[in-house]
Design an enzyme around this catalytic site. Structure first.
Site, PDB file in Angstrom:
ATOM      1  N   TYR A   1       4.821  -2.075  17.553  1.00  0.00           N
ATOM      2  CA  TYR A   1       5.560  -2.939  16.622  1.00  0.00           C
ATOM      3  C   TYR A   1       5.869  -4.288  17.276  1.00  0.00           C
ATOM      4  O   TYR A   1       5.546  -5.343  16.730  1.00  0.00           O
ATOM      5  CB  TYR A   1       6.847  -2.230  16.208  1.00  0.00           C
ATOM      6  CG  TYR A   1       7.698  -2.959  15.201  1.00  0.00           C
ATOM      7  CD1 TYR A   1       7.241  -3.200  13.906  1.00  0.00           C
ATOM      8  CD2 TYR A   1       8.988  -3.385  15.531  1.00  0.00           C
ATOM      9  CE1 TYR A   1       8.036  -3.846  12.973  1.00  0.00           C
ATOM     10  CE2 TYR A   1       9.791  -4.028  14.601  1.00  0.00           C
ATOM     11  CZ  TYR A   1       9.313  -4.263  13.325  1.00  0.00           C
ATOM     12  OH  TYR A   1      10.113  -4.908  12.400  1.00  0.00           O
TER      13      TYR A   1
ATOM     14  N   ASP B   1      -4.116  -2.671   0.426  1.00  0.00           N
ATOM     15  CA  ASP B   1      -3.870  -2.622   1.866  1.00  0.00           C
ATOM     16  C   ASP B   1      -4.189  -4.005   2.426  1.00  0.00           C
ATOM     17  O   ASP B   1      -5.325  -4.475   2.309  1.00  0.00           O
ATOM     18  CB  ASP B   1      -4.778  -1.548   2.489  1.00  0.00           C
ATOM     19  CG  ASP B   1      -4.474  -1.357   3.967  1.00  0.00           C
ATOM     20  OD1 ASP B   1      -3.994  -2.307   4.624  1.00  0.00           O
ATOM     21  OD2 ASP B   1      -4.729  -0.245   4.460  1.00  0.00           O
TER      22      ASP B   1
ATOM     23  N   ASN C   1       0.831  -1.221   0.000  1.00  0.00           N
ATOM     24  CA  ASN C   1       0.000   0.000   0.000  1.00  0.00           C
ATOM     25  C   ASN C   1       0.861   1.265   0.000  1.00  0.00           C
ATOM     26  O   ASN C   1       0.342   2.366   0.121  1.00  0.00           O
ATOM     27  CB  ASN C   1      -0.964   0.016   1.197  1.00  0.00           C
ATOM     28  CG  ASN C   1      -0.244   0.167   2.520  1.00  0.00           C
ATOM     29  OD1 ASN C   1       0.982   0.092   2.580  1.00  0.00           O
ATOM     30  ND2 ASN C   1      -0.989   0.380   3.588  1.00  0.00           N
TER      31      ASN C   1
ATOM     32  N   THR D   1      10.786 -10.294  13.940  1.00  0.00           N
ATOM     33  CA  THR D   1      11.872  -9.365  14.227  1.00  0.00           C
ATOM     34  C   THR D   1      12.561  -9.668  15.554  1.00  0.00           C
ATOM     35  O   THR D   1      11.942 -10.229  16.468  1.00  0.00           O
ATOM     36  CB  THR D   1      11.298  -7.929  14.267  1.00  0.00           C
ATOM     37  OG1 THR D   1      12.269  -7.043  14.819  1.00  0.00           O
ATOM     38  CG2 THR D   1      10.056  -7.824  15.143  1.00  0.00           C
TER      39      THR D   1
ATOM     40  N   ALA E   1       7.737 -12.480   8.344  1.00  0.00           N
ATOM     41  CA  ALA E   1       8.910 -11.664   8.710  1.00  0.00           C
ATOM     42  C   ALA E   1       8.684 -11.154  10.122  1.00  0.00           C
ATOM     43  O   ALA E   1       7.977 -10.180  10.337  1.00  0.00           O
ATOM     44  CB  ALA E   1       9.052 -10.493   7.745  1.00  0.00           C
TER      45      ALA E   1
ATOM     46  N   GLU F   1      12.915  -7.555  17.577  1.00  0.00           N
ATOM     47  CA  GLU F   1      12.206  -6.716  18.560  1.00  0.00           C
ATOM     48  C   GLU F   1      11.276  -7.550  19.439  1.00  0.00           C
ATOM     49  O   GLU F   1      10.832  -7.077  20.485  1.00  0.00           O
ATOM     50  CB  GLU F   1      11.403  -5.607  17.861  1.00  0.00           C
ATOM     51  CG  GLU F   1      12.235  -4.656  17.021  1.00  0.00           C
ATOM     52  CD  GLU F   1      13.184  -3.767  17.810  1.00  0.00           C
ATOM     53  OE1 GLU F   1      12.938  -3.532  19.010  1.00  0.00           O
ATOM     54  OE2 GLU F   1      14.184  -3.319  17.225  1.00  0.00           O
TER      55      GLU F   1
ATOM     56  N   LYS G   1       4.168  -7.935  16.241  1.00  0.00           N
ATOM     57  CA  LYS G   1       4.956  -9.055  15.710  1.00  0.00           C
ATOM     58  C   LYS G   1       4.825 -10.282  16.614  1.00  0.00           C
ATOM     59  O   LYS G   1       4.819 -11.420  16.132  1.00  0.00           O
ATOM     60  CB  LYS G   1       6.417  -8.645  15.564  1.00  0.00           C
ATOM     61  CG  LYS G   1       6.673  -7.645  14.446  1.00  0.00           C
ATOM     62  CD  LYS G   1       6.499  -8.266  13.058  1.00  0.00           C
ATOM     63  CE  LYS G   1       6.824  -7.257  11.963  1.00  0.00           C
ATOM     64  NZ  LYS G   1       6.687  -7.805  10.619  1.00  0.00           N
TER      65      LYS G   1
HETATM   66  P1  NAD Z   1       9.805  -1.139   4.824  1.00  0.00           P
HETATM   67  O1  NAD Z   1       9.040  -0.128   5.604  1.00  0.00           O
HETATM   68  O2  NAD Z   1      10.801  -0.648   3.830  1.00  0.00           O
HETATM   69  O3  NAD Z   1       8.842  -2.167   4.088  1.00  0.00           O
HETATM   70  C1  NAD Z   1       7.593  -2.516   4.569  1.00  0.00           C
HETATM   71  C2  NAD Z   1       6.609  -2.484   3.412  1.00  0.00           C
HETATM   72  O4  NAD Z   1       5.304  -2.879   3.893  1.00  0.00           O
HETATM   73  C3  NAD Z   1       6.454  -1.094   2.806  1.00  0.00           C
HETATM   74  O5  NAD Z   1       6.616  -1.163   1.414  1.00  0.00           O
HETATM   75  C4  NAD Z   1       5.041  -0.682   3.196  1.00  0.00           C
HETATM   76  O6  NAD Z   1       4.463   0.227   2.299  1.00  0.00           O
HETATM   77  C5  NAD Z   1       4.338  -2.027   3.264  1.00  0.00           C
HETATM   78  N1  NAD Z   1       3.119  -2.022   4.081  1.00  0.00           N
HETATM   79  C6  NAD Z   1       2.961  -1.548   5.342  1.00  0.00           C
HETATM   80  N2  NAD Z   1       1.682  -1.702   5.735  1.00  0.00           N
HETATM   81  C7  NAD Z   1       1.020  -2.308   4.713  1.00  0.00           C
HETATM   82  C8  NAD Z   1      -0.321  -2.724   4.510  1.00  0.00           C
HETATM   83  N3  NAD Z   1      -1.268  -2.562   5.439  1.00  0.00           N
HETATM   84  N4  NAD Z   1      -0.651  -3.296   3.331  1.00  0.00           N
HETATM   85  C9  NAD Z   1       0.288  -3.471   2.367  1.00  0.00           C
HETATM   86  N5  NAD Z   1       1.576  -3.091   2.494  1.00  0.00           N
HETATM   87  C10 NAD Z   1       1.939  -2.513   3.655  1.00  0.00           C
HETATM   88  O7  NAD Z   1      10.532  -2.057   5.920  1.00  0.00           O
HETATM   89  P2  NAD Z   1      11.633  -3.192   5.759  1.00  0.00           P
HETATM   90  O8  NAD Z   1      12.811  -2.775   6.520  1.00  0.00           O
HETATM   91  O9  NAD Z   1      11.780  -3.590   4.344  1.00  0.00           O
HETATM   92  O10 NAD Z   1      10.947  -4.386   6.563  1.00  0.00           O
HETATM   93  C11 NAD Z   1      10.197  -5.394   5.891  1.00  0.00           C
HETATM   94  C12 NAD Z   1       9.716  -6.437   6.875  1.00  0.00           C
HETATM   95  O11 NAD Z   1      10.831  -7.030   7.542  1.00  0.00           O
HETATM   96  C13 NAD Z   1       8.797  -5.879   7.973  1.00  0.00           C
HETATM   97  O12 NAD Z   1       7.779  -6.799   8.236  1.00  0.00           O
HETATM   98  C14 NAD Z   1       9.716  -5.759   9.160  1.00  0.00           C
HETATM   99  O13 NAD Z   1       9.025  -5.882  10.370  1.00  0.00           O
HETATM  100  C15 NAD Z   1      10.678  -6.918   8.936  1.00  0.00           C
HETATM  101  N6  NAD Z   1      11.969  -6.656   9.589  1.00  0.00           N
HETATM  102  C16 NAD Z   1      12.843  -5.744   9.071  1.00  0.00           C
HETATM  103  C17 NAD Z   1      14.043  -5.497   9.719  1.00  0.00           C
HETATM  104  C18 NAD Z   1      15.051  -4.525   9.190  1.00  0.00           C
HETATM  105  O14 NAD Z   1      16.090  -4.336   9.835  1.00  0.00           O
HETATM  106  N7  NAD Z   1      14.864  -3.899   8.057  1.00  0.00           N
HETATM  107  C19 NAD Z   1      14.334  -6.177  10.912  1.00  0.00           C
HETATM  108  C20 NAD Z   1      13.396  -7.065  11.419  1.00  0.00           C
HETATM  109  C21 NAD Z   1      12.223  -7.320  10.740  1.00  0.00           C
END
Ligand code: NAD
Length: 321
Positions: free
Chosen positions: A148, A59, A35, A119, A117, A121, A152
């Site tokens: 958050y 979404d 989204n 975390t 995915a 956290e 999760k």
């Molecule tokens: P990001 O914010 O770049 O990507 C998340 C994506 O989810 C975005 O493109 C956002 O637009 C989309 N999104 C959010 N809500 C939505 C919804 N309701 N419907 C559809 N799309 C939606 O974050 P990221 O760093 O790429 O993280 C991706 C995943 O990995 C997440 O679930 C995050 O919790 C997990 N994660 C990331 C990290 C990290 O260090 N980057 C660490 C632990 C876990």
């Protein structure tokens, strides 16, 4: 992966976009659902137009439908940076709860494997160090970060309930701090913030006294780990992260050196409930998936800095807002 059809939720985000790319390279067809709350079509614009790639704006907390077969659902939709989830607290809780329910529903309907995915956290401000998957965590359920962390934790519980009570094929990856090109300069996470500040010659703002530690994993390694779990029948949770641990002050100093910046380091107020230490025990990923990170932090940071410099052309003007 050849011949399979994979749904990547949050596929236009930072990690999601690399997953889409890698899956296409391995011969899978990819449906990327997003989204654009914190991601952008720009992250996957180089994939648009390929016959095996479809970008769907939707979404996850609303009704979700995908026509045709689906073999694998990688559920990555969720704001992930603290600045983002503090700005979107309800949306973060909703996508972790309702979004995960919908993504699991889709996987179950299609008979597809589902990977959540999760975390690091979920460990909160950990009382056990390094963190093993058996550790239950130390999360403040009403603190600002809980939107958050608890979302999760709920998503992990829901994923487990679908596996145990409905026989769904599910896996959970607990991802530790991942970084690399395509992070937004203003997403509020330490690495893009430090790089942006260093390139601009601004003070590098380290929170607290900088002694708190993190373990940073280059995005290519994270993607390898996620796809190793996706291609197995391991249920998890499995930690995916780089066990090399460093303090935030050390990280800021390394980035300053690698950028050749003369930015001073400025210590600023530490956020509430900020974890003091963070380091994955990755022995489970090594034994079950044969996975271990390959990119050392200095090489990964170099690649990331190069990307920030290139992407933003003239960093001094483009990074300023
Ligand atoms: P990001 O914010 O770049 O990507 C998340 C994506 O989810 C975005 O493109 C956002 O637009 C989309 N999104 C959010 N809500 C939505 C919804 N309701 N419907 C559809 N799309 C939606 O974050 P990221 O760093 O790429 O993280 C991706 C995943 O990995 C997440 O679930 C995050 O919790 C997990 N994660 C990331 C990290 C990290 O260090 N980057 C660490 C632990 C876990």
């Amino acid at each position: 992966m050849k011949g399979t059809r994979v749904v990547v939720t949050g596929g236009a985000g930072f990690i999601g976009s690399y997953l889409c790319e890698r899956l296409l390279r391995r011969g899978a067809a990819v449906v990327c659902m997003d989204n654009f709350l914190t991601g952008s079509p720009r992250n996957v614009e180089h994939l648009i137009g390929r016959p095996a790639f479809r970008l769907v704006e939707c979404d996850l907390t609303e009704f979700v439908h995908v026509s045709g077969t689906v073999d694998l659902v990688l559920h990555f939709a969720s704001a992930a940076s603290p600045a983002d989830f503090l700005r979107h607290p309800i949306e973060t809780l909703k996508v972790g709860a309702i979004g995960t329910l919908h993504a699991l529903g889709l996987a179950t309907e299609k008979g597809a494997r589902f990977v959540l995915a999760s975390t690091s956290e979920v460990y909160g401000d950990p009382l056990e160090h390094p963190q093993k998957e058996t550790y239950w965590g130390n999360v403040n359920p009403v603190g600002p970060r809980s939107v958050y962390d608890e979302a999760k934790r709920f998503a992990e519980s829901l994923t487990t309930a679908y596996r145990v009570s409905r026989g769904a094929g599910t896996g959970i990856v607990r991802i530790f701090n991942t970084y690399g090109p395509r992070m937004r300069p203003h997403d509020g996470r330490a690495i893009p913030t430090f790089i942006r500040q260093a390139l601009l010659g601004e003070p590098i703002t380290v929170t607290g006294d900088g002694s708190q530690t993190r373990s940073i994993c280059y995005v290519d390694d994270t993607v390898d780990g996620v796809l190793a779990l996706a291609g197995s029948d391991v249920t998890g949770p499995v930690n995916i992260g780089n066990p090399v641990e460093m303090s935030m002050a050390e990280l800021a100093g390394t980035i300053r050196d690698l950028t050749g910046s003369s930015s001073p380091i400025r210590f600023v107020e530490r956020p509430v409930d900020d974890p003091a230490v963070r380091r994955p025990d990755t022995s489970l990923a090594e034994s079950l998936l044969g996975w271990r990170p390959r990119v050392d932090p200095v090489s990964g940071l170099r690649r990331t800095i190069e990307w920030f410099e290139e992407e933003l052309g003239s960093p001094r003007s483009a990074l300023a807002h």
